[in-house]
Design an enzyme around this catalytic site. Structure first.
Site, PDB file in Angstrom:
ATOM      1  CG  LEU A 168      58.112  27.224  30.427  1.00 53.65           C
ATOM      2  CD1 LEU A 168      57.934  25.726  30.219  1.00 53.65           C
ATOM      3  CD2 LEU A 168      56.848  27.965  29.992  1.00 53.65           C
ATOM      4  CB  ILE A 169      60.692  32.506  29.621  1.00 49.44           C
ATOM      5  CG1 ILE A 169      61.499  32.472  30.925  1.00 49.44           C
ATOM      6  CG2 ILE A 169      60.374  33.944  29.215  1.00 49.44           C
ATOM      7  CD1 ILE A 169      62.922  33.016  30.804  1.00 49.44           C
ATOM      8  N   GLY A 200      57.678  33.112  24.560  1.00 52.83           N
ATOM      9  CA  GLY A 200      58.056  34.177  23.612  1.00 52.83           C
ATOM     10  C   GLY A 200      59.517  34.588  23.693  1.00 52.83           C
ATOM     11  CB  ILE A 233      60.987  41.605  27.092  1.00 50.33           C
ATOM     12  CG1 ILE A 233      60.960  43.109  26.746  1.00 50.33           C
ATOM     13  CG2 ILE A 233      60.915  41.379  28.599  1.00 50.33           C
ATOM     14  CD1 ILE A 233      59.653  43.834  27.096  1.00 50.33           C
ATOM     15  N   GLY A 234      61.636  38.595  26.311  1.00 54.74           N
ATOM     16  CA  GLY A 234      61.676  37.168  26.684  1.00 54.74           C
ATOM     17  C   GLY A 234      63.074  36.610  26.503  1.00 54.74           C
ATOM     18  CG  ASP A 273      51.115  28.940  18.987  1.00 51.95           C
ATOM     19  OD1 ASP A 273      50.688  29.901  19.673  1.00 51.95           O
ATOM     20  OD2 ASP A 273      50.820  28.774  17.787  1.00 51.95           O
ATOM     21  CB  SER A 280      51.892  47.081  28.854  1.00 53.32           C
ATOM     22  OG  SER A 280      52.014  48.345  28.239  1.00 53.32           O
ATOM     23  CE1 TYR A 292      50.396  44.931  23.506  1.00 52.33           C
ATOM     24  CE2 TYR A 292      50.412  47.148  24.426  1.00 52.33           C
ATOM     25  CZ  TYR A 292      50.967  45.882  24.339  1.00 52.33           C
ATOM     26  OH  TYR A 292      52.072  45.562  25.096  1.00 52.33           O
ATOM     27  CE  LYS A 341      50.588  43.308  26.952  1.00 52.22           C
ATOM     28  NZ  LYS A 341      51.357  42.111  27.321  1.00 52.22           N
TER      29      LYS A 341
END
Ligand SMILES: NC(=O)C1=CN([C@@H]2O[C@H](COP(=O)(O)OP(=O)(O)OC[C@H]3O[C@@H](n4cnc5c(N)ncnc54)[C@H](OP(=O)(O)O)[C@@H]3O)[C@@H](O)[C@H]2O)C=CC1
Ligand SMILES: CC1=C(/C=C/C(C)=C/C=C/C(C)=C/C=O)C(C)(C)CCC1
Length: 318
Positions: free
Chosen positions: A11-12, A14, A19-20, A68, A145, A158, A162
């Site tokens: 299950l992924i 986005g 990338i998704g 979501d 990231s 951001y 991360k």
């Protein structure tokens, strides 16, 4: 169906772009059909790019669900709709960027970034992990990231989101090991996706109220220009990141941390070369404010400096 074993359910989050989307398509197209991909996105009206890229795998090895990551209800409903709630591999990819002087960013915008990048990932793990622990099997992938390892100027919030997820996962991985559940972080550098385009569009239309003129000038004229150079010199494609992710999934002993960009490794290595933090802070300062106009050359030198020893420390797409 894969020979000699069941298909793994992946299950992924986005998957509407970037990338998704590429991970979903790469896994769904696996020649041995080892994966059943549940590609999710928060707004199914954005499915067209994925459906087109998936081609004839759509409806076969790839299915689409709405999810979501910011909503308890949406996450619960989606996982409940999966047969026996059985997910072998969870790929937490959904994420949003945020760029600019902190003075001009509202607290609500900052919270939205943490809601998606940090709490969104935590919400997914909380929902799926108990079943994995019970079954004593599973693999959780988190799209972190290089900014999960090292701060980058004007990416303050951001980066913090991360870092938060890196800390969460570093703690979680130890417990999960006891239950034979694997946890891996993927740490890309710059990748050419809508992430980059969305941010550049924002920058073009934003006025940055609350920030003084010098700060706005450093941001727009110095940082943004350098960032464009860095994307140009070091940028990877979403396909590269998808290939790296597939390698991590298929590894018999997956690593916890997986940098994907050997060209970016020397930048990250500075953090570990000087534990006081001075080396990275002053080098970044010099690169940005003293040699800004030489960024092109600096990036070329960086490429030359990337020795094979550093390359070995990354996971390569090939
Ligand atoms: N591009 C880069 O340079 C790098 C990106 N990353 C990370 O990679 C991941 C993917 O980004 P990338 O592909 O580049 O960017 P994109 O903007 O192309 O993709 C981000 C995806 O996340 C989705 N998303 C955002 N909010 C939610 C939400 N609340 N629930 C579900 N999905 C959501 C978006 O959906 P929607 O279309 O509905 O907005 C979109 O599908 C992110 O976690 C990002 O932080 C890491 C390193 C570098
Ligand atoms: C300007 C600048 C830098 C910018 C790095 C960038 C722009 C990295 C982007 C990473 C992304 C987009 C990660 C997404 O998660 C460096 C190299 C630190 C050196 C100092 C000056």
């Amino acid at each position: 169906m894969a020979s000699g074993g069941e298909q793994k359910v992946v299950l992924i989050t986005g998957c509407s772009s970037g990338i998704g989307l590429r991970i979903a398509v790469l896994l769904a197209r696996d020649e041995q059909k080892r994966y059943h991909v549940i590609a999710t996105m928060r707004d199914l009206r954005k499915k067209h790019q994925l459906v087109e890229a998936a081609g004839d795998t759509y409806g076969k090895t790839l299915t689409l669900l709405s999810l979501d990551v910011c909503s308890d209800d949406s996450v619960r409903k989606c996982i409940d709709s999966v047969k026996d709630r059985h997910i072998d591999i969870l790929i937490n990819n959904a994420g949003v960027g945020l760029l600019g002087p902190v003075e001009s960013i509202s607290m609500d915008e900052m919270k939205r970034v943490f809601e998606t990048n940090f709490f969104g990932t935590v919400r997914m793990i909380k929902e799926v992990m108990p079943d994995m622990k019970r079954r004593q099997s599973g693999h959780i992938i988190v799209m972190s990231s290089v900014m999960g390892l090292q701060g980058v100027v004007f990416n303050d919030v951001y980066t913090a989101s991360k870092f938060a997820i890196e800390g969460f996962c570093e703690s979680m991985a130890v417990q999960l090991l006891k239950f034979n559940v694997k946890l891996s972080l993927i740490e890309p550098g710059p990748v050419h996706t809508e992430f980059e385009t969305k941010m550049m569009e924002e920058v073009a239309k934003m006025e940055y109220p609350g920030a003084d003129a010098d700060t706005v000038r450093y941001f727009k004229d110095v940082y943004i220009q350098s960032s464009i150079d860095i994307f140009e010199a070091l940028g990877q494609t979403p396909e590269d990141i998808a290939k790296c992710t597939k390698k991590v999934i298929e590894s018999s002993r997956p690593r916890f941390r997986n940098l994907t960009n050997s060209l970016y490794t020397p930048i990250v290595a500075m953090k570990y070369a000087d534990e006081t933090g001075g080396l990275s802070v002053h080098t970044f300062y010099n690169l940005l404010f003293n040699f800004g106009s030489l960024m092109h050359i600096t990036m070329s030198i960086l490429k030359c400096l990337t020795c094979s020893c550093l390359r070995r420390r990354t996971i390569s797409p090939d």
